[in-house]
Design a protein around this motif. Sequence first.
Motif, short mmCIF file in Angstrom:
data_model
loop_
_atom_site.label_atom_id
_atom_site.label_comp_id
_atom_site.label_asym_id
_atom_site.label_seq_id
_atom_site.Cartn_x
_atom_site.Cartn_y
_atom_site.Cartn_z
N ARG A 212 -11.59 3.78 76.05
CA ARG A 212 -12.94 4.33 76.08
C ARG A 212 -13.49 4.55 74.67
O ARG A 212 -14.64 4.25 74.37
CB ARG A 212 -12.95 5.67 76.83
CG ARG A 212 -13.01 5.53 78.33
CD ARG A 212 -14.41 5.16 78.78
NE ARG A 212 -14.51 5.07 80.24
CZ ARG A 212 -15.56 4.58 80.88
NH1 ARG A 212 -16.59 4.15 80.19
NH2 ARG A 212 -15.59 4.51 82.18
N PHE A 215 -14.16 1.18 72.85
CA PHE A 215 -15.36 0.58 73.44
C PHE A 215 -16.61 1.23 72.87
O PHE A 215 -17.60 0.55 72.54
CB PHE A 215 -15.33 0.73 74.96
CG PHE A 215 -16.53 0.14 75.66
CD1 PHE A 215 -16.70 -1.24 75.72
CD2 PHE A 215 -17.48 0.95 76.26
CE1 PHE A 215 -17.80 -1.79 76.36
CE2 PHE A 215 -18.58 0.41 76.91
CZ PHE A 215 -18.74 -0.97 76.96
N ASN A 219 -19.48 -0.81 70.95
CA ASN A 219 -20.58 -1.00 71.89
C ASN A 219 -21.93 -0.75 71.20
O ASN A 219 -22.13 0.29 70.57
CB ASN A 219 -20.41 -0.04 73.06
CG ASN A 219 -21.50 -0.20 74.11
OD1 ASN A 219 -22.17 -1.24 74.16
ND2 ASN A 219 -21.68 0.81 74.94
N GLN A 235 -24.05 -2.47 81.59
CA GLN A 235 -23.02 -1.69 80.91
C GLN A 235 -21.69 -1.73 81.64
O GLN A 235 -20.63 -1.84 81.02
CB GLN A 235 -23.50 -0.24 80.77
CG GLN A 235 -22.58 0.66 79.97
CD GLN A 235 -22.88 0.61 78.48
OE1 GLN A 235 -23.21 -0.44 77.95
NE2 GLN A 235 -22.76 1.74 77.81
N GLU A 236 -21.73 -1.66 82.95
CA GLU A 236 -20.48 -1.65 83.72
C GLU A 236 -19.73 -2.98 83.59
O GLU A 236 -18.50 -3.00 83.50
CB GLU A 236 -20.78 -1.34 85.18
CG GLU A 236 -21.19 0.10 85.44
CD GLU A 236 -20.14 1.08 84.95
OE1 GLU A 236 -18.94 0.84 85.20
OE2 GLU A 236 -20.52 2.07 84.30
N TRP A 239 -18.10 -3.09 80.18
CA TRP A 239 -16.92 -2.23 80.16
C TRP A 239 -15.75 -2.90 80.89
O TRP A 239 -14.60 -2.87 80.42
CB TRP A 239 -17.25 -0.88 80.78
CG TRP A 239 -16.11 0.02 81.12
CD1 TRP A 239 -15.81 0.55 82.33
CD2 TRP A 239 -15.11 0.54 80.22
NE1 TRP A 239 -14.70 1.34 82.27
CE2 TRP A 239 -14.25 1.36 80.99
CE3 TRP A 239 -14.85 0.38 78.87
CZ2 TRP A 239 -13.16 2.02 80.43
CZ3 TRP A 239 -13.76 1.03 78.31
CH2 TRP A 239 -12.92 1.85 79.08
N ARG A 243 -12.18 -4.01 79.02
CA ARG A 243 -10.86 -3.52 79.43
C ARG A 243 -9.90 -4.67 79.74
O ARG A 243 -8.69 -4.56 79.48
CB ARG A 243 -11.00 -2.62 80.67
CG ARG A 243 -11.52 -1.24 80.37
CD ARG A 243 -11.47 -0.37 81.61
NE ARG A 243 -12.26 -0.96 82.69
CZ ARG A 243 -12.22 -0.54 83.94
NH1 ARG A 243 -11.43 0.45 84.30
NH2 ARG A 243 -12.99 -1.11 84.86
#
Length: 379
Positions: A212, A215, A219, A235-236, A239, A243
Amino acid sequence: DLTYEADLDHTPKYFNERLSALMDDSIRLHLRADVPVGSYLSGGVDSTLVAILASRHDAANTNAFHGRFTDYPGYDESAYAREAARASGKTLHEMTITARDFTDSIEKVIYHLDQPAAGPGSFPQYMVSGLAAQHNKVVLGGQGGDEIFAGYARYLVAYFEQCLKAAIDGTYKDGHFVVTAETIIPNLESLREYKPMLASFWKEGLFESHDRRYFRLINRFADLAGEISPDLLDQEQAWSDFREVFNNTENVHNRAYLDQMLHFDSKTLLPALLHVEDRMSMAHGLESRVPFLDHPVIEFLATVPASVKFRHGKLKTMLKEVFSDVLPTQIVQRRDKMGFPVPLNEWYGKEISHFVNDLFLSRAARERSIFVPNALSGA
């Protein structure tokens, strides 16, 4: 595709000697050409070292090239480039890059890139490549040094936060930490120019999980949220994609935080930089070579323990130690190196404001629904 598996059977002395030999071999191979080979010189450690090692092997490698911005303070690194040229015995060819160059060249830059990549550095890269092409057909650069030797300030930021967390939780001995708060503090001077980024980074999410936090460091969605149409910023999905690479245990066997960061950057961000390196040089018929990314070098560094590559939280500590006898002290000890900074913010407010507004506020731009018009117009 790299596999990070720490070699715990050898000493730091072995790693240093092996790196010296591999870099010597890589430089020798990258100098193979039917024409004289030149060098980019930014004034940083990476390009300086490549130029110095090239001079040892090839007396014809005499030209070096540098671009500078002189309109605003903080963007002119030519003093360091001149020191690098002196140390490597090069003739330094400099060019002053202006806002007029930007408006005259940006369409050509976009044309040769084919797709958006890697940020504003493509523009000065295009300009300096044009300068180099006037003197040489092949040129060496220091691209890749930050991603394999841990040279980005964000690695220091990430580790500093995790050190504080480990000190509070008492978890220094769990195998993931290669520095302590006590040893990293003397190196925080490297973050002097990054205070705004630190303020934003620590504003929320402090002490979240490793993935997290990294990122958040890389980001850029938050910077664009009010300017880019929300429909274009997933955004999802970003992410999830992050990962998949960052937490890949097949590639990073020991899960050292540093190797996770280096793996992600080498896998996802470095290709964009190489895209720029290749396209901006070939736009002028210039062949750009990157000796740091010779595969024996990067495969070896993936086996060097994080505790060696990032000892005491020092950026590029291994590279600086191995070549301390040839690198100029002034360049090794500088704390203000920030890549190839471009004074775009300053230009936007003055020299190129009409140029930018004419493009982004045009009818064609509005109809594409990429940008939020009011945000760009200041309304």
